[in-house]
Design a protein around this motif. Structure first.
Motif, PDB file in Angstrom:
ATOM      1  N   ALA A  14      46.348  85.400  13.951  1.00 58.88           N
ATOM      2  CA  ALA A  14      47.456  84.446  13.802  1.00 58.88           C
ATOM      3  C   ALA A  14      46.926  83.011  13.751  1.00 58.88           C
ATOM      4  O   ALA A  14      47.397  82.199  12.941  1.00 58.88           O
ATOM      5  CB  ALA A  14      48.449  84.610  14.951  1.00 58.88           C
ATOM      6  N   THR A  15      45.936  82.709  14.598  1.00 57.12           N
ATOM      7  CA  THR A  15      45.349  81.369  14.599  1.00 57.12           C
ATOM      8  C   THR A  15      44.662  81.076  13.268  1.00 57.12           C
ATOM      9  O   THR A  15      44.824  79.992  12.698  1.00 57.12           O
ATOM     10  CB  THR A  15      44.341  81.217  15.760  1.00 57.12           C
ATOM     11  N   SER A  16      43.907  82.047  12.754  1.00 57.37           N
ATOM     12  CA  SER A  16      43.246  81.871  11.455  1.00 57.37           C
ATOM     13  C   SER A  16      44.266  81.685  10.340  1.00 57.37           C
ATOM     14  O   SER A  16      44.082  80.850   9.447  1.00 57.37           O
ATOM     15  CB  SER A  16      42.352  83.075  11.142  1.00 57.37           C
ATOM     16  N   ALA A  17      45.339  82.478  10.381  1.00 57.77           N
ATOM     17  CA  ALA A  17      46.392  82.353   9.363  1.00 57.77           C
ATOM     18  C   ALA A  17      47.031  80.965   9.428  1.00 57.77           C
ATOM     19  O   ALA A  17      47.291  80.336   8.389  1.00 57.77           O
ATOM     20  CB  ALA A  17      47.446  83.441   9.554  1.00 57.77           C
ATOM     21  N   PHE A  18      47.258  80.460  10.649  1.00 52.62           N
ATOM     22  CA  PHE A  18      47.835  79.124  10.805  1.00 52.62           C
ATOM     23  C   PHE A  18      46.885  78.052  10.262  1.00 52.62           C
ATOM     24  O   PHE A  18      47.317  77.120   9.576  1.00 52.62           O
ATOM     25  CB  PHE A  18      48.162  78.849  12.275  1.00 52.62           C
ATOM     26  N   ILE A  19      45.600  78.194  10.566  1.00 49.98           N
ATOM     27  CA  ILE A  19      44.616  77.220  10.079  1.00 49.98           C
ATOM     28  C   ILE A  19      44.575  77.225   8.546  1.00 49.98           C
ATOM     29  O   ILE A  19      44.526  76.167   7.909  1.00 49.98           O
ATOM     30  CB  ILE A  19      43.220  77.512  10.673  1.00 49.98           C
ATOM     31  N   LEU A  20      44.610  78.416   7.949  1.00 52.42           N
ATOM     32  CA  LEU A  20      44.630  78.509   6.480  1.00 52.42           C
ATOM     33  C   LEU A  20      45.914  77.902   5.909  1.00 52.42           C
ATOM     34  O   LEU A  20      45.890  77.246   4.861  1.00 52.42           O
ATOM     35  CB  LEU A  20      44.475  79.965   6.038  1.00 52.42           C
ATOM     36  N   PHE A  21      47.028  78.122   6.596  1.00 53.72           N
ATOM     37  CA  PHE A  21      48.292  77.515   6.172  1.00 53.72           C
ATOM     38  C   PHE A  21      48.182  75.996   6.195  1.00 53.72           C
ATOM     39  O   PHE A  21      48.613  75.313   5.256  1.00 53.72           O
ATOM     40  CB  PHE A  21      49.450  77.977   7.064  1.00 53.72           C
ATOM     41  N   VAL A  22      47.607  75.436   7.269  1.00 62.68           N
ATOM     42  CA  VAL A  22      47.437  73.980   7.379  1.00 62.68           C
ATOM     43  C   VAL A  22      46.546  73.472   6.237  1.00 62.68           C
ATOM     44  O   VAL A  22      46.845  72.449   5.614  1.00 62.68           O
ATOM     45  CB  VAL A  22      46.839  73.603   8.762  1.00 62.68           C
TER      46      VAL A  22
END
Length: 198
Positions: free
Chosen positions: A48-56
């Motif tokens: 989830a953290t990686s997905a959020f970072i990619l989203f940012v």
């Protein structure tokens, strides 16, 4: 002297009561469940953290190469950690109630060794890569701030990471070590009792 004694036959031994063995196998099952649950939580949180970072990255389109390198470093740190951490899953799944006392001990000692590697070497690299990634990513935005606010931003971030490294990490390591050492100690006690009966 043979240490490969089947747990199901332990109740026959005078010095090791059936309730002790049932308690020990219950503790082992609980340890296994907690370990697998922890693996799943870690996988979900880091994904989830990686997905959020990619989203940012996608949504805010950073301009500096340092920001992009920082994002890659953070995701790479999480990916490496998860891949190595998931190596414990096979060991946990290999633990079952049909094993001998010696096999249980070997699995627990293997888990302890892997945890020690993760808590020292892997976690150190994880924090270094994560810290580097965060600092590189923040540079683009800190460069637009006044020096005072940039220092506060970096200071708060570094304090949070230091708090994790010097306070939370040692507490978590001690908790994990206590659990596995306690379980290993109990299995070794049963082994000693059984060896003295033979």
């Amino acid at each position: 002297m043979e240490n490969n004694i089947d747990f199901k036959d332990l109740w026959k031994k005078q010095s090791v009561s059936q309730s002790d063995i049932e308690d020990l196998t219950a503790r082992l099952k609980q340890f296994k469940k907690a370990g697998v649950r922890s693996l799943w939580k870690t996988n979900i949180l880091l994904f989830a953290t990686s997905a959020f970072i990619l989203f940012v990255w996608y949504h805010y389109q950073p301009q500096f190469i340092s920001s992009k390198i920082g994002i890659v470093l953070m995701i790479l740190a999480m990916l490496i950690y998860v891949v190595v951490y998931n190596g414990l899953l096979k060991i946990y799944k290999d633990i079952d109630t049909s094993q001998t006392n010696q096999e249980y001990l070997q699995k627990l000692i293997l888990i302890k060794r892997k945890q020690q590697f993760m808590q020292s070497t892997l976690l150190s690299w994880y924090f270094v890569m994560l810290l580097s990634g965060i600092c590189l990513y923040m540079y683009e935005y800190a460069s637009r701030m006044t020096l005072f606010y940039a220092l506060i931003t970096y200071g708060v971030t570094l304090l949070w990471i230091a708090f994790n490294w010097f306070y939370l990490r040692p507490k978590q390591i001690k908790k994990q070590e206590d659990k596995i050492n306690n379980l290993i100690g109990k299995f070794e006690d049963v082994n000693k009792q059984l060896n003295s009966d033979l």
